[in-house]
Write an enzyme that holds these catalytic residues in place. Structure first.
Site: not given
Length: 278
Positions: A114, A181
């Site tokens: 991430e 996301e």
């Protein structure tokens, strides 16, 4: 034969949508593999979907290696991507060690991490070492304590521009694909148009190159949690509860096990075995 990074990237070139699911064990992975899922993610969502934690933060590299190995044993065709858990890629050295374990011990073909531009040195180093890397932008669950709550990312001009720049930077660093996301659908579409690598959306609209869903959401295994961006393609929670209740009842009334579930034995053998015993 197992799918490769090139296979996944060629799906974008052909305009073929990429379906990705999370998997955490060999049995489920085998079922998804048989269904034809081209890419499986062993997500650190393991924490709040399997291990009973409230977030992904407590998940360790040992957890990820163990569950990645299980998925790799169950799925023979899908490309397997493993999440690098919280704080296992804080430095170049840590990232290389974690990626080595996920690939050598876990059997993953790629890893996911991430973060945006700050992660490009990590991505570049891993790629140099022969590790395929998938990026992850937008809402990043490992930063849950920073975000405060789950929310859509990139709604302001500055935030949207930063996401676009982050996506381009990750591609330039060598990422082979990118998860988006909780990103507004128009912004996800704009990012997808600008990238040569596939985008995989989760709560990012229909215009990404592919979609990923948490398997427990997709299968309807949890009554207590239904994200807005998830669709239940089955409702397994009541089926499992009813099956367990039926099993309990069958044991209670001694209808299970029946003769067909039991093994027989020659009565003479049993009688002789019992001779002389109290």
């Amino acid at each position: 034969m197992r799918k490769t990074i090139t296979d996944i990237q060629q799906m974008k070139v052909r305009g073929e949508p990429i379906a990705m699911l999370t998997a955490y064990d060999a049995v489920t992975a085998a079922l998804f593999d048989a269904a034809g899922v081209p890419m499986l993610l062993v997500g650190d969502s393991l924490g709040d979907n399997v291990l009973g934690f409230g977030s992904t933060i407590p998940v360790t590299i040992d957890d990820m290696v163990r569950h990645t190995a299980a998925v790799a044993r169950g799925a023979q065709s899908a490309l397997i991507v493993a999440d690098m858990p919280f704080l296992t890629y804080a430095t170049l050295e840590m990232a290389v060690v974690a990626a080595r374990r996920l690939m050598q011990e876990g059997g993953a073909q790629a890893v996911k991490l991430e973060g945006g531009q700050a992660m490009t040195p990590i991505v570049r180093r891993l790629v140099e070492c022969g590790v395929p890397v998938m990026g992850h932008l937008g809402y990043t669950p490992q930063s849950a304590h920073v975000f405060g709550k789950v929310r859509v990312q990139g709604r302001s001009v500055a935030a949207a521009r930063r996401l676009i720049e982050d996506a381009l930077a990750l591609e330039s660093a060598g990422a082979f694909a990118l998860v988006l996301e909780l990103v507004p659908a128009p912004l996800a579409a704009a990012i997808t148009e600008r990238l040569r690598i596939p985008t995989i959306g989760i709560g990012a609209g229909p215009h990404c190159d592919g979609q990923v869903q948490v398997s427990t959401d997709m299968l309807g295994l949890r009554d207590d949690f239904k994200p807005r961006h998830a669709r239940r393609f089955a409702d397994l929670a009541p089926i499992i509860r009813n099956a367990a209740a039926a099993y309990i009842a069958a044991v209670g009334e001694r209808s299970f096990p029946a003769d067909e579930h039991s093994s027989r034995m020659d009565e003479t053998v049993l009688r002789e075995a019992l001779e002389g015993l109290s």
